[in-house]
Design a protein around this motif. Structure first.
Motif, PDB file in Angstrom:
ATOM      1  N   ASP A  19      32.631  50.350  29.447  1.00 43.45           N
ATOM      2  CA  ASP A  19      32.766  50.284  27.991  1.00 43.45           C
ATOM      3  C   ASP A  19      31.428  49.928  27.345  1.00 43.45           C
ATOM      4  OD1 ASP A  19      35.457  50.934  28.015  1.00 43.45           O
ATOM      5  OD2 ASP A  19      36.133  48.837  28.022  1.00 43.45           O
ATOM      6  N   LEU A  22      29.090  52.875  27.470  1.00 40.33           N
ATOM      7  CA  LEU A  22      29.488  53.860  26.470  1.00 40.33           C
ATOM      8  C   LEU A  22      28.971  53.456  25.091  1.00 40.33           C
ATOM      9  CD1 LEU A  22      31.005  56.322  25.432  1.00 40.33           C
ATOM     10  CD2 LEU A  22      33.113  54.950  25.461  1.00 40.33           C
ATOM     11  N   ARG A  23      29.123  52.187  24.730  1.00 36.80           N
ATOM     12  CA  ARG A  23      28.625  51.732  23.435  1.00 36.80           C
ATOM     13  C   ARG A  23      27.118  51.936  23.331  1.00 36.80           C
ATOM     14  NH1 ARG A  23      32.348  47.555  24.454  1.00 36.80           N
ATOM     15  NH2 ARG A  23      30.695  46.206  25.255  1.00 36.80           N
ATOM     16  N   TRP A 111      32.125  61.949  21.440  1.00 35.84           N
ATOM     17  CA  TRP A 111      32.217  60.516  21.702  1.00 35.84           C
ATOM     18  C   TRP A 111      33.619  59.988  21.398  1.00 35.84           C
ATOM     19  CZ3 TRP A 111      29.028  59.479  25.049  1.00 35.84           C
ATOM     20  CH2 TRP A 111      27.663  59.760  24.968  1.00 35.84           C
ATOM     21  N   ASP A 112      34.256  60.475  20.335  1.00 35.28           N
ATOM     22  CA  ASP A 112      35.629  60.054  20.044  1.00 35.28           C
ATOM     23  C   ASP A 112      36.566  60.447  21.191  1.00 35.28           C
ATOM     24  OD1 ASP A 112      34.921  58.930  17.648  1.00 35.28           O
ATOM     25  OD2 ASP A 112      35.576  60.630  16.425  1.00 35.28           O
ATOM     26  N   ARG A 115      35.963  58.231  24.300  1.00 37.20           N
ATOM     27  CA  ARG A 115      36.514  56.877  24.102  1.00 37.20           C
ATOM     28  C   ARG A 115      38.011  56.872  24.401  1.00 37.20           C
ATOM     29  NH1 ARG A 115      33.631  56.916  19.163  1.00 37.20           N
ATOM     30  NH2 ARG A 115      31.743  55.634  19.181  1.00 37.20           N
TER      31      ARG A 115
END
Length: 235
Positions: A19, A22-23, A111-112, A115
């Motif tokens: 996570d 990813l950020r 990216w959405d 996620r």
């Protein structure tokens, strides 16, 4: 450390790490003196995720299929989620390096999607861990974190969504593409992050912690380690 806690903590730490990567990948990198920061952050996320997916498929899925009631259905759900995530990672890789099939894709949409897919993958992975802790042999479950770590260190670092994911063919595919990925990683100068190490063993009692000079001050620890009586002997 309670039965299965090492596996749960290791998977939880890995999910937090993914996570976080990813950020970092989504974060804009606009320093003109470091134009490749965006490439590095995205490549790192893709490598860490691809490697973890392959390790779970190699180590965790066989245990789930073998020991968990209706484990085959849970494995099926995991593989489906992993394939979807890998497919999006492959699109991100193509978009990042300007490949023709992906240049038209919008970064926010990619990216959405990733996620959402990573969150679904994490949900199923946590469910598998809970089921393994509930139904698996304690000795086998305690060995899984180290096996996952070792599999990650030797796993493919790029997404391969169309390759076999389970069984003998999956094992062969992972080995072949690990070698290919390492070759291209070296040729392209990619920095591949180290996997998350298994959770350290915590001593079962405060007395044991004191005796080995490793105080953890676990709030749940007893003064003396509780040992189950052997069969055939009075408690």
């Amino acid at each position: 450390m309670r039965h299965g806690e090492s596996l749960a903590l290791t998977i939880e730490a890995t999910q937090r790490s993914l996570d976080g990567r990813l950020r970092e990948a989504v974060m804009p990198h606009s320093d003109p003196l470091r134009p490749r920061d965006n490439y590095a952050a995205t490549d790192t996320f893709m490598a860490a995720t691809s490697r973890h997916l392959a390790a779970v498929e190699a180590v965790v899925l066989p245990s789930v299929r073998r020991t968990v009631p209706d484990g085959a259905a849970l494995v099926h759900d995991y593989v489906h989620a992993a394939r979807q995530l890998e497919h999006t990672l492959a699109l991100i890789k193509g978009r990042l390096y300007g490949e023709a099939y992906a240049v038209h894709l919008a970064w926010p949409t990619l990216w959405d999607t990733v996620r959402t897919q990573l969150a679904e993958h994490n949900r199923i992975e946590r469910q598998m861990v809970e089921e393994l802790i509930g139904y698996g042999d304690p000795t086998d479950v305690e060995a899984l974190p180290r096996k996952v770590f070792e599999a990650e260190t030797h796993g493919p670092t790029r997404p391969h969504p169309v390759l076999p994911h389970t069984g003998f063919l999956g094992l062969v595919a992972r080995r072949i593409w690990t070698l290919a990925d390492r070759f291209w990683d070296s040729a392209e100068g990619r920095v591949i992050p180290e996997p998350v190490h298994p959770a350290h063993h915590r001593h079962d009692s405060l007395m044991a912690q004191y005796l080995v000079a490793d105080p953890q001050f676990d709030a749940d620890a007893t003064i003396l380690e509780h040992r189950h009586p052997r069969h055939g002997r009075p408690a």
